[in-house]
Write a protein that holds these residues in place. Structure first.
Motif, PDB file in Angstrom:
ATOM      1  N   GLU A 228       7.622 -38.299  18.786  1.00  0.00           N
ATOM      2  CA  GLU A 228       7.978 -37.857  17.432  1.00  0.00           C
ATOM      3  C   GLU A 228       8.067 -39.005  16.440  1.00  0.00           C
ATOM      4  N   CYS A 229       8.110 -40.251  16.926  1.00  0.00           N
ATOM      5  CA  CYS A 229       8.183 -41.399  16.015  1.00  0.00           C
ATOM      6  C   CYS A 229       6.872 -41.507  15.243  1.00  0.00           C
ATOM      7  N   LEU A 230       6.974 -41.559  13.912  1.00  0.00           N
ATOM      8  CA  LEU A 230       5.773 -41.581  13.063  1.00  0.00           C
ATOM      9  C   LEU A 230       5.454 -42.965  12.524  1.00  0.00           C
TER      10      LEU A 230
ATOM     11  N   ASN B 232       1.794 -43.631  11.696  1.00  0.00           N
ATOM     12  CA  ASN B 232       1.307 -42.931  10.498  1.00  0.00           C
ATOM     13  C   ASN B 232       1.907 -43.513   9.226  1.00  0.00           C
ATOM     14  N   ILE B 233       3.160 -43.953   9.315  1.00  0.00           N
ATOM     15  CA  ILE B 233       3.803 -44.539   8.125  1.00  0.00           C
ATOM     16  C   ILE B 233       3.101 -45.838   7.756  1.00  0.00           C
ATOM     17  N   MET B 234       2.799 -46.657   8.757  1.00  0.00           N
ATOM     18  CA  MET B 234       2.158 -47.946   8.461  1.00  0.00           C
ATOM     19  C   MET B 234       0.695 -47.769   8.053  1.00  0.00           C
TER      20      MET B 234
ATOM     21  N   LEU C  73      13.280 -37.350  12.903  1.00  0.00           N
ATOM     22  CA  LEU C  73      14.391 -38.122  13.474  1.00  0.00           C
ATOM     23  C   LEU C  73      15.086 -39.013  12.449  1.00  0.00           C
ATOM     24  N   PHE C  74      14.455 -39.165  11.274  1.00  0.00           N
ATOM     25  CA  PHE C  74      14.952 -40.114  10.261  1.00  0.00           C
ATOM     26  C   PHE C  74      16.398 -39.794   9.862  1.00  0.00           C
ATOM     27  N   GLY C  75      17.260 -40.777  10.031  1.00  0.00           N
ATOM     28  CA  GLY C  75      18.654 -40.621   9.612  1.00  0.00           C
ATOM     29  C   GLY C  75      19.473 -39.742  10.543  1.00  0.00           C
TER      30      GLY C  75
ATOM     31  N   GLU D  45      18.677 -38.791  14.768  1.00  0.00           N
ATOM     32  CA  GLU D  45      18.655 -39.580  16.012  1.00  0.00           C
ATOM     33  C   GLU D  45      18.304 -41.041  15.727  1.00  0.00           C
ATOM     34  N   CYS D  46      17.519 -41.282  14.673  1.00  0.00           N
ATOM     35  CA  CYS D  46      17.046 -42.644  14.400  1.00  0.00           C
ATOM     36  C   CYS D  46      17.751 -43.235  13.174  1.00  0.00           C
ATOM     37  N   THR D  47      18.577 -44.229  13.396  1.00  0.00           N
ATOM     38  CA  THR D  47      19.284 -44.944  12.327  1.00  0.00           C
ATOM     39  C   THR D  47      19.203 -46.444  12.671  1.00  0.00           C
TER      40      THR D  47
ATOM     41  N   VAL E 200      14.862 -45.708  16.933  1.00  0.00           N
ATOM     42  CA  VAL E 200      13.910 -45.169  17.909  1.00  0.00           C
ATOM     43  C   VAL E 200      12.600 -45.951  17.832  1.00  0.00           C
ATOM     44  N   GLY E 201      12.197 -46.295  16.623  1.00  0.00           N
ATOM     45  CA  GLY E 201      10.945 -47.033  16.438  1.00  0.00           C
ATOM     46  C   GLY E 201      11.183 -48.349  15.717  1.00  0.00           C
ATOM     47  N   ALA E 202      10.148 -49.207  15.767  1.00  0.00           N
ATOM     48  CA  ALA E 202      10.291 -50.535  15.162  1.00  0.00           C
ATOM     49  C   ALA E 202      10.492 -50.466  13.642  1.00  0.00           C
ATOM     50  N   CYS E 203       9.988 -49.410  13.007  1.00  0.00           N
ATOM     51  CA  CYS E 203      10.127 -49.306  11.537  1.00  0.00           C
ATOM     52  C   CYS E 203      11.588 -49.164  11.112  1.00  0.00           C
ATOM     53  N   MET E 204      12.453 -48.758  12.061  1.00  0.00           N
ATOM     54  CA  MET E 204      13.875 -48.641  11.721  1.00  0.00           C
ATOM     55  C   MET E 204      14.639 -49.899  12.127  1.00  0.00           C
TER      56      MET E 204
ATOM     57  N   ALA F  70       9.607 -49.723   6.850  1.00  0.00           N
ATOM     58  CA  ALA F  70       9.766 -48.699   5.810  1.00  0.00           C
ATOM     59  C   ALA F  70      10.973 -47.800   6.094  1.00  0.00           C
ATOM     60  N   CYS F  71      11.160 -47.423   7.359  1.00  0.00           N
ATOM     61  CA  CYS F  71      12.265 -46.494   7.665  1.00  0.00           C
ATOM     62  C   CYS F  71      13.616 -47.152   7.399  1.00  0.00           C
ATOM     63  N   ARG F  72      13.736 -48.402   7.813  1.00  0.00           N
ATOM     64  CA  ARG F  72      14.993 -49.111   7.581  1.00  0.00           C
ATOM     65  C   ARG F  72      15.253 -49.252   6.071  1.00  0.00           C
TER      66      ARG F  72
HETATM   67 FE1  SF4 Z   1      11.039 -41.753  12.713  1.00  0.00          FE
HETATM   68 FE2  SF4 Z   1      12.639 -43.714  13.460  1.00  0.00          FE
HETATM   69 FE3  SF4 Z   1      10.043 -43.859  14.031  1.00  0.00          FE
HETATM   70 FE4  SF4 Z   1      10.926 -44.123  11.522  1.00  0.00          FE
HETATM   71  S1  SF4 Z   1      11.333 -45.489  13.236  1.00  0.00           S
HETATM   72  S2  SF4 Z   1       9.197 -42.909  12.181  1.00  0.00           S
HETATM   73  S3  SF4 Z   1      12.643 -42.679  11.472  1.00  0.00           S
HETATM   74  S4  SF4 Z   1      11.522 -42.353  14.807  1.00  0.00           S
END
Ligand code: SF4
Length: 367
Positions: free
Chosen positions: A317-319, A322-324, A335-337, A339-341, A346-350, A356-358
């Motif tokens: 489910e980590c995007l 696609n975000i990058m 998961l944003f905000g 499960e993933c904070t 959950v992913g490196a972007c956070m 971007a997620c962070r």
């Molecule tokens: Fe989703 Fe977290 Fe991955 Fe960002 S880092 S896409 S919020 S799972």
């Protein structure tokens, strides 16, 4: 200087650029998407709420601009492997919690590995000078940080110091993203700090090949807004060229001394950028003549044996990928905000402050 910073945040001039963008975008036949490839740009855009000033038919999206996020999982695995073999593993704080296939460096440290967070490669060098143990610097970042790594290597480090390079080189990935059919951007904002090293002329080949204008931008709100105005003007006029909107730092040829250091020590190698693609010439690896300080040459890293058939722990489910690639935003991730904070990434972007997620978690995305 603080007074200079305020000058580049002047509200009246911000309004003037906003009105200019409104005028330029008023009668566009179709919306425009502009991509930047820099975590520092995203921090400024989000922190100062610049997206809220843009006309609705002008999108500014973040591409693969977070070096930590694009560090491939096997590169993290190599670092964790070495840490578990008993070396002192020194790396930047952002890399500490990035998930590897089995575990992150933070988890390895919790289990007893000697992982140290440093702020500069010189600190890793200092650690090596104060011990007899092997010290491996896990070096990440784009060409800007690779120059500092090169300077350390050329300074004559002690024999117990080596570098595990996961450095990345930005120009090749711009080619990849420009060719992704799903990304479809009409212009690029190039990162001013990287261009300070490479010079802005390096983007001319890219423009000639892809027919997409590039504007080099600084990082203050007025730098970014002024660059956007110039980029939209180029797009409207159908002009395919490079404009340097950061002339107080960036020259046509760049910093030749820094380039000399960079290419003396590193050469490009093709490899995978996590979540993006296989990027020809996108990685910076130590030249053969520096094998004596290259951790990959100094140590036998038996990754496949060590990993066995451990599946990566990342959720489907980590995007991040696609975000990058600029085809999703953090808000698209379920998961944003939740499960993933930043505390439970959950992913490196956070994980990374340039992810971007962070950034959107801290400042909001204003889309
Ligand atoms: Fe989703 Fe977290 Fe991955 Fe960002 S880092 S896409 S919020 S799972």
């Amino acid at each position: 200087k603080p007074s200079e910073r305020l000058e580049f945040r002047d509200p009246e001039r911000v309004q003037a650029f906003r009105q200019a963008l409104d005028r330029l975008c008023r009668d566009l036949p179709k919306p425009i998407s502009i991509m930047h490839v820099c975590g520092t740009h995203e921090q400024s855009i989000a922190r100062f709420g610049l997206r809220s000033l843009l006309p609705p038919n002008l999108r500014v999206i973040m591409g693969p601009g977070c070096p930590v996020c694009v560090t491939d999982m096997p590169e993290v695995d190599e670092a964790v492997y070495l840490a578990e073999q008993g070396v002192i593993l020194a790396t930047f704080g952002d890399m500490f919690r990035v998930p590897g296939t089995r575990k992150s460096l933070a988890e390895a440290k919790a289990e007893g590995a000697d992982v140290r967070v440093i702020y500069s490669p010189w600190e890793a060098l200092q650690i090596a000078r104060e011990t007899d143990r092997e010290v491996v610097f896990f070096a990440t970042g784009f060409e800007t940080t690779a120059v500092a790594t090169a300077a350390v290597i050329l300074s004559g480090p002690p024999k117990n110091f080596s570098v595990l390079s996961a450095h990345k080189y930005i120009p090749p990935v711009m080619e990849i993203v420009a060719e992704m059919p799903q990304t479809r951007v009409q212009g690029f904002l190039a990162a001013g700090h990287a261009a300070t090293i490479t010079g802005w002329k390096i983007f001319e080949r890219f423009v000639a090949r892809h027919g997409i204008p590039v504007v080099v931008a600084g990082f203050e709100p007025l730098d970014i807004l002024s660059a956007l105005v110039q980029l939209v003007e180029l797009i409207r006029r159908g002009e395919k060229r490079v404009v340097n909107a950061y002339p107080r730092c960036v020259t046509p040829e760049g910093n030749r001394n820094a380039q000399r250091l960079l290419w003396e020590v590193f050469e490009t190698e093709s490899g995978v950028w996590r979540g993006i693609a296989y990027v020809p010439n996108g990685n910076l690896r130590l030249r053969r003549k520096y094998a004596w300080v290259d951790a990959r040459a100094r140590f036998e890293i038996r990754l496949s044996e060590w990993l066995g058939d451990a599946p990566p722990r990342l959720t489907q489910e980590c995007l991040c990928g696609n975000i990058m690639a600029g085809i999703a935003t953090p808000y698209d991730c379920r998961l944003f905000g939740k499960e993933c904070t930043p505390e439970t990434p959950v992913g490196a972007c956070m994980v990374s402050s340039e992810g971007a997620c962070r950034i959107w978690y801290e400042y909001g995305g204003h889309v």
